[in-house]
Design a protein around this motif. Structure first.
Motif, short mmCIF file in Angstrom:
data_model
loop_
_atom_site.label_atom_id
_atom_site.label_comp_id
_atom_site.label_asym_id
_atom_site.label_seq_id
_atom_site.Cartn_x
_atom_site.Cartn_y
_atom_site.Cartn_z
N ALA A 85 59.19 63.93 54.26
CA ALA A 85 60.61 64.06 54.60
C ALA A 85 61.11 62.84 55.36
O ALA A 85 62.27 62.45 55.23
N TYR A 86 60.24 62.23 56.15
CA TYR A 86 60.63 61.06 56.94
C TYR A 86 60.46 59.74 56.19
O TYR A 86 61.19 58.79 56.42
N THR A 87 59.46 59.68 55.32
CA THR A 87 59.09 58.38 54.73
C THR A 87 59.33 58.27 53.23
O THR A 87 59.55 57.18 52.72
N GLY A 88 59.25 59.38 52.50
CA GLY A 88 59.35 59.34 51.05
C GLY A 88 58.17 58.63 50.39
O GLY A 88 58.22 58.33 49.20
N GLY A 89 57.10 58.36 51.14
CA GLY A 89 56.00 57.57 50.62
C GLY A 89 54.64 58.16 50.89
O GLY A 89 53.71 57.43 51.23
N ILE A 90 54.51 59.47 50.74
CA ILE A 90 53.23 60.09 51.05
C ILE A 90 52.97 61.25 50.08
O ILE A 90 53.92 61.90 49.62
N HIS A 91 51.72 61.44 49.73
CA HIS A 91 51.35 62.46 48.75
C HIS A 91 50.92 63.76 49.42
O HIS A 91 50.53 63.77 50.60
N ALA A 92 50.98 64.84 48.65
CA ALA A 92 50.56 66.14 49.15
C ALA A 92 49.63 66.81 48.15
O ALA A 92 49.74 66.61 46.93
N ALA A 93 48.71 67.60 48.67
CA ALA A 93 47.87 68.49 47.87
C ALA A 93 47.98 69.87 48.50
O ALA A 93 47.86 70.01 49.71
N ALA A 94 48.24 70.87 47.66
CA ALA A 94 48.48 72.22 48.17
C ALA A 94 47.58 73.22 47.44
O ALA A 94 47.40 73.13 46.22
N LEU A 121 47.06 76.26 52.07
CA LEU A 121 46.77 75.01 52.76
C LEU A 121 47.58 73.89 52.14
O LEU A 121 47.77 73.87 50.92
N ILE A 122 48.05 72.97 52.97
CA ILE A 122 48.73 71.77 52.48
C ILE A 122 48.26 70.59 53.32
O ILE A 122 48.20 70.68 54.55
N PHE A 154 48.00 72.20 43.62
CA PHE A 154 49.21 71.49 43.19
C PHE A 154 49.23 70.12 43.84
O PHE A 154 49.02 69.98 45.05
N LEU A 155 49.51 69.08 43.04
CA LEU A 155 49.55 67.70 43.51
C LEU A 155 50.95 67.14 43.35
O LEU A 155 51.64 67.41 42.36
N SER A 156 51.35 66.31 44.29
CA SER A 156 52.72 65.80 44.29
C SER A 156 52.91 64.56 43.42
O SER A 156 54.02 64.08 43.25
N GLY A 157 51.81 64.02 42.86
CA GLY A 157 51.92 62.82 42.03
C GLY A 157 51.34 63.04 40.66
O GLY A 157 51.38 64.14 40.10
N ARG A 158 50.76 61.99 40.10
CA ARG A 158 50.13 62.08 38.79
C ARG A 158 48.69 62.57 38.94
O ARG A 158 48.16 62.64 40.05
N ILE A 159 48.05 62.89 37.80
CA ILE A 159 46.67 63.39 37.82
C ILE A 159 45.75 62.34 37.21
O ILE A 159 45.77 62.12 36.00
N GLY A 160 44.96 61.70 38.05
CA GLY A 160 43.94 60.79 37.58
C GLY A 160 42.61 61.51 37.47
O GLY A 160 42.43 62.62 37.98
N LEU A 207 44.85 73.19 37.82
CA LEU A 207 45.32 71.99 38.51
C LEU A 207 46.70 71.65 37.96
O LEU A 207 46.86 71.46 36.75
N ALA A 208 47.68 71.59 38.85
CA ALA A 208 49.06 71.31 38.44
C ALA A 208 49.60 70.13 39.23
O ALA A 208 49.17 69.88 40.36
N ALA A 209 50.55 69.41 38.63
CA ALA A 209 51.09 68.25 39.30
C ALA A 209 52.51 67.95 38.84
O ALA A 209 52.89 68.30 37.72
N VAL A 210 53.26 67.29 39.70
CA VAL A 210 54.61 66.85 39.36
C VAL A 210 54.57 65.79 38.27
O VAL A 210 55.45 65.74 37.41
#
Length: 283
Positions: free
Chosen positions: A164-173, A183-184, A215-221, A236-239
């Motif tokens: 919310a503050y940076t727009g530059g960080i990933h999340a795993a939930a 858990l996040i 759930f992942l906030s980016g791509r899946i490698g 496994l799900a991702a944006v």
């Protein structure tokens, strides 16, 4: 250490310039050291250095060591703490003391080099290396409604303080079949966020995670599929999008993979039977 760092930026709108304060995601190195060996002959060895966002470092170390096949259960670990003897590195070195009975297979750590896209390993070699560490394909009785996946991006985003503050960080939930978030974890690195999540589950003796999805906030490698497979995750799900090797490994693992989960849509790449669809699939 803070998750964010203040900076002053020059903000341009059209041809106008204003100077404003802003926040950036913090990126710092973390060295993971192992203490191992019999009581009368303890040794120390550095096993990894990763660039991460400080916070939940113990979980990051545990998740990394578990998904690399170095540790298998919580009793393998005596302690996990930051080293403080070197003030220049205080907070950026994590020492994990292993039980004297744990025999470390150092050859397993060489597999971690496959996370580089230029490492030269072929897809089959990568998958075979991971399969050697797992009990085989995941066979879990896990079923959810499409609405659960549709709701995840917004629900996870609402909990991402650093994003919310940076727009530059990933999340795993970690979530259950009803969509409840358990858990996040956040980090500037996608693999670090997942390691922190799996490390937290490891500490709480939740593994294998056969009744949960991630759930992942980016791509899946492919490295994210590998870590999820080691943790026993059935979905496994991702944006973002998966890579071809990620889909190939998920197929071997028996993991249901959903990509482009956003705007009330998602793509299923394998094992669609874990998502309760009202209409038969068509091509």
């Amino acid at each position: 250490m803070s998750l964010v760092a203040p900076v002053t930026i020059q903000k341009i709108t059209g041809s106008s310039l204003i100077e404003v304060p802003d926040l950036l995601a913090v990126e710092e190195p973390l060295e993971i050291r192992l203490g191992f060996g019999p009581v009368d002959d303890r040794q120390q060895r550095s096993v990894a250095v990763t660039m991460r966002t400080p916070g939940h470092d113990e979980e990051l170390a545990m998740g990394f060591l578990f998904t690399e096949g170095i540790i298998h259960k919580s009793t393998d670990v005596i302690s996990c703490r930051h080293c403080v003897q070197d003030s220049a590195k205080e907070g950026n070195v994590m020492r994990v003391e292993l039980n004297p009975d744990v025999v470390v297979d150092w050859s397993r750590l060489t597999r971690n080099t496959f996370t580089s896209s230029s490492c030269g390993l072929c897809g089959k070699t990568t998958i075979d290396a991971v399969m050697a560490l797992t009990p085989g394909p995941i066979d879990a009785d896990f079923l959810l409604e499409p609405a659960v996946l549709h709701a995840l991006p917004d629900r996870v985003r609402e909990t991402q303080r650093a994003f919310a503050y940076t727009g530059g960080i990933h999340a795993a939930a970690l979530f259950d079949a009803d969509g409840k978030l358990l858990l996040i974890r956040e980090d500037i690195g996608r693999h670090n966020a997942l390691d922190k999540l799996i490390g937290a589950a490891f500490w709480q003796n939740w593994l294998p995670l056969s009744q949960f999805g991630i759930f992942l906030s980016g791509r899946i490698g492919v490295e994210l599929v590998q870590k999820s497979w080691m943790a026993g995750v059935p979905l496994l799900a991702a944006v973002g999008a998966p890579s071809s090797l990620a889909v190939q490994m998920a197929q071997e693992a028996g993991i249901t993979m959903a990509g482009f989960v956003r705007n009330e849509r998602f793509n299923l790449y394998n094992k669609p039977e874990r998502v309760s669809l009202q209409q038969p699939l068509s091509v």
